[in-house]
Motif scaffolding. Structure first.
Motif, PDB file in Angstrom:
ATOM      1  N   SER A  66       5.547  -8.563  -0.088  1.00 17.48           N
ATOM      2  CA  SER A  66       4.346  -8.163   0.646  1.00 17.48           C
ATOM      3  C   SER A  66       3.306  -7.555  -0.303  1.00 17.48           C
ATOM      4  N   ASN A  67       2.259  -6.941   0.233  1.00 22.52           N
ATOM      5  CA  ASN A  67       1.149  -6.410  -0.578  1.00 22.52           C
ATOM      6  C   ASN A  67       1.602  -5.249  -1.460  1.00 22.52           C
ATOM      7  N   ASN A  68       1.333  -5.377  -2.756  1.00 21.90           N
ATOM      8  CA  ASN A  68       1.660  -4.297  -3.696  1.00 21.90           C
ATOM      9  C   ASN A  68       0.443  -3.416  -3.941  1.00 21.90           C
ATOM     10  N   TYR A  69       0.713  -2.169  -4.308  1.00 21.72           N
ATOM     11  CA  TYR A  69      -0.370  -1.278  -4.753  1.00 21.72           C
ATOM     12  C   TYR A  69       0.216  -0.340  -5.790  1.00 21.72           C
ATOM     13  N   GLY A  70      -0.668   0.309  -6.559  1.00 22.72           N
ATOM     14  CA  GLY A  70      -0.207   1.236  -7.590  1.00 22.72           C
ATOM     15  C   GLY A  70      -1.110   1.156  -8.807  1.00 22.72           C
ATOM     16  N   PRO A  71      -0.708   1.829  -9.911  1.00 20.82           N
ATOM     17  CA  PRO A  71      -1.521   1.839 -11.124  1.00 20.82           C
ATOM     18  C   PRO A  71      -1.740   0.438 -11.680  1.00 20.82           C
ATOM     19  N   ASN A  72      -2.856   0.239 -12.358  1.00 25.10           N
ATOM     20  CA  ASN A  72      -3.154  -0.991 -13.111  1.00 25.10           C
ATOM     21  C   ASN A  72      -3.513  -2.209 -12.256  1.00 25.10           C
ATOM     22  N   GLN A  73      -3.779  -2.017 -10.977  1.00 26.54           N
ATOM     23  CA  GLN A  73      -4.159  -3.180 -10.159  1.00 26.54           C
ATOM     24  C   GLN A  73      -5.653  -3.438 -10.315  1.00 26.54           C
ATOM     25  N   PHE A  74      -6.013  -4.681 -10.538  1.00 27.61           N
ATOM     26  CA  PHE A  74      -7.421  -5.008 -10.776  1.00 27.61           C
ATOM     27  C   PHE A  74      -8.255  -4.662  -9.537  1.00 27.61           C
ATOM     28  N   PRO A  75      -9.372  -3.958  -9.728  1.00 24.27           N
ATOM     29  CA  PRO A  75     -10.135  -3.467  -8.576  1.00 24.27           C
ATOM     30  C   PRO A  75     -10.952  -4.540  -7.853  1.00 24.27           C
ATOM     31  N   GLU A  76     -10.223  -5.591  -7.434  1.00 19.91           N
ATOM     32  CA  GLU A  76     -10.782  -6.586  -6.511  1.00 19.91           C
ATOM     33  C   GLU A  76      -9.934  -6.575  -5.247  1.00 19.91           C
ATOM     34  N   LYS A  77      -8.703  -6.062  -5.359  1.00 17.25           N
ATOM     35  CA  LYS A  77      -7.795  -5.969  -4.216  1.00 17.25           C
ATOM     36  C   LYS A  77      -8.141  -4.704  -3.426  1.00 17.25           C
ATOM     37  N   LEU A  78      -7.782  -4.700  -2.149  1.00 19.05           N
ATOM     38  CA  LEU A  78      -8.289  -3.675  -1.228  1.00 19.05           C
ATOM     39  C   LEU A  78      -8.189  -2.234  -1.762  1.00 19.05           C
ATOM     40  N   ILE A  79      -6.977  -1.798  -2.127  1.00 19.41           N
ATOM     41  CA  ILE A  79      -6.816  -0.366  -2.443  1.00 19.41           C
ATOM     42  C   ILE A  79      -7.576   0.056  -3.707  1.00 19.41           C
ATOM     43  N   TRP A  89       2.649  -2.693   3.004  1.00 14.07           N
ATOM     44  CA  TRP A  89       2.338  -2.223   1.648  1.00 14.07           C
ATOM     45  C   TRP A  89       3.574  -1.681   0.931  1.00 14.07           C
ATOM     46  N   LEU A  90       3.690  -2.057  -0.347  1.00 13.86           N
ATOM     47  CA  LEU A  90       4.851  -1.644  -1.152  1.00 13.86           C
ATOM     48  C   LEU A  90       4.370  -1.121  -2.503  1.00 13.86           C
ATOM     49  N   TYR A  91       4.922   0.021  -2.918  1.00 11.62           N
ATOM     50  CA  TYR A  91       4.563   0.571  -4.228  1.00 11.62           C
ATOM     51  C   TYR A  91       5.102  -0.365  -5.319  1.00 11.62           C
TER      52      TYR A  91
END
Ligand SMILES: Cc1cn([C@H]2C[C@H](O)[C@@H](COP(=O)(O)OP(=O)(O)O[C@H]3O[C@H](CO)[C@@H](O)[C@H](O)[C@H]3O)O2)c(=O)[nH]c1=O
Length: 359
Positions: A194-207, A232-234
């Motif tokens: 499922s949707n990942n979030y956390g450090p280093n994600q390119f700022p085009e994804k929602l969070i 959402w999953l870390y």
């Protein structure tokens, strides 16, 4: 079909593709630090979303090697496989942003379908005479299952029904991996997360996009009415699941990975605004004023929800980070790394690395 799983005790040469990207960099770091006797190769094209800055803490480790290159470059990939004779592949390299796939579907077919096939062919050419101890692990997405209504969950037996060019390309690459398993006996495993979030994600994804916009007082573009639901999953929980599946998953199987953590976009955005106001010392309600409802994404999937019973029962995995902890950590990371945000959005790192690694 060869059913032997990966033996932990023997030194392996593991190729991780897309290791400079968001999820890939967390997986590379985890493997380099956890398995000092394995050799971890990171093959990445360093496109806009890949960044060696993400891995500077492990770049000098003796069991880590970075190779710059494009998985669609067949001659290059074949040479690389002949030179290093990788025992296994954890394949994360992909174009991953749904909105970009709507603007340029062909780029997604090239990298996600053709690139996967180039890797499959190179791996087949190396080991078809004996697959013992080898494994092709394809990292995929829950979006291959299409969209759920208000109830129900995706399981590993849910029929594929992709809606966006992105998810169609990932569904296709999943099918090719399975086909190489059935036709050529290649030992493989697939996971759909499922949707990942956390450090280093390119700022085009929602969070990360919305964190960046709140920092800079820019509008928060919520698509449609905001009543779309994601799980959402870390990202570190995903990396741990990948490690478990790589080492202990059964060949020829699919594992769904999810956070048991569904949020409507609008509720998530409001929570983010609240947390950011607190972190930035702004008055309550300041960031919410930035919310702007905009034209919907074409073909927008209503809801994704994962039934992660199989990975939980068979491999003992479950998320370790609550959403509150994870969001808190992620926000702190972006606030402490504003320079990273500025550099990735301006493409500055790419210019630097492309010069250094030749392009
Ligand atoms: C960027 C953006 C997104 N959204 C909405 C669209 C979605 O319903 C939700 C999350 O959007 P995104 O962050 O683009 O992620 P989504 O389309 O769900 O896909 C993600 O999650 C997938 C796993 O489900 C991954 O396979 C994809 O690579 C990843 O991009 O927020 C907005 O309302 N406004 C925005 O500006």
């Amino acid at each position: 079909m060869n059913n032997s799983n990966i033996n932990k005790s023997i030194t392996k040469k593991i190729l991780i593709t897309g290791g400079a990207g968001f999820i890939g960099s967390h997986v590379v770091r985890y493997f380099v630090n956890t398995y000092p006797d394995d050799l971890i190769f990171n093959l990445d094209a360093l496109t806009y979303a890949g960044n060696l800055e993400n891995l500077k803490d492990i770049q000098d480790k003796s069991n880590y090697k970075f190779v710059k290159g494009d998985i669609t470059d067949e001659a290059f990939v074949n040479r690389l496989f002949i030179e290093y004779k990788f025992d296994s592949i954890i394949h994360l390299a992909a174009e991953s942003h749904v909105d970009r796939s709507i603007k340029d579907p062909l780029a997604f077919a090239k990298t996600n379908i053709l690139g996967t096939m180039v890797l499959l062919n190179a791996f087949k050419a190396l080991w078809q005479h004996s697959w013992e101890g080898k494994r092709f692990y394809h990292i995929s997405t829950d979006e291959v299952y299409g969209s759920l209504g208000a109830t129900g969950f995706f399981t590993e037996t849910t029929a594929y029904d992709p809606n966006s060019p992105y998810s169609a390309s990932k569904a296709s690459s999943d099918h090719f991996v399975r086909a190489y398993g059935e036709t050529f006996g290649m030992p493989y495993v697939i996971s759909n997360c499922s949707n990942n979030y956390g450090p280093n994600q390119f700022p085009e994804k929602l969070i990360p996009l919305f964190i960046n916009n709140i920092i800079n007082n820019k509008p928060l573009p919520v698509y449609g009415d905001g009543n779309y639901t994601r799980d959402w999953l870390y990202v570190m929980d995903h990396a741990v699941a990948i490690d478990l599946i790589y080492h202990e998953g059964k060949n020829g199987e699919t594992y769904n990975i999810g956070g048991f953590n569904e949020w409507k976009n609008i509720d998530l955005v409001k929570l983010l605004c609240k947390l950011m106001d607190k972190k930035l010392g702004r008055a309550k309600g300041t960031s919410e004023k930035l919310i702007t409802f905009v034209k919907d994404r074409p073909g927008h999937d209503l809801r994704y929800a994962i039934d992660a019973t199989k990975i939980n029962k068979e491999l003992g995995w479950k998320p370790s980070v609550t959403f509150e902890e994870g969001l808190d950590k992620a926000i702190d990371w972006y606030l402490e790394n504003e320079e990273w945000l500025t550099h990735v959005t301006s493409g500055e790192y790419q210019k630097y690395y492309n010069k250094q690694y030749g392009k």
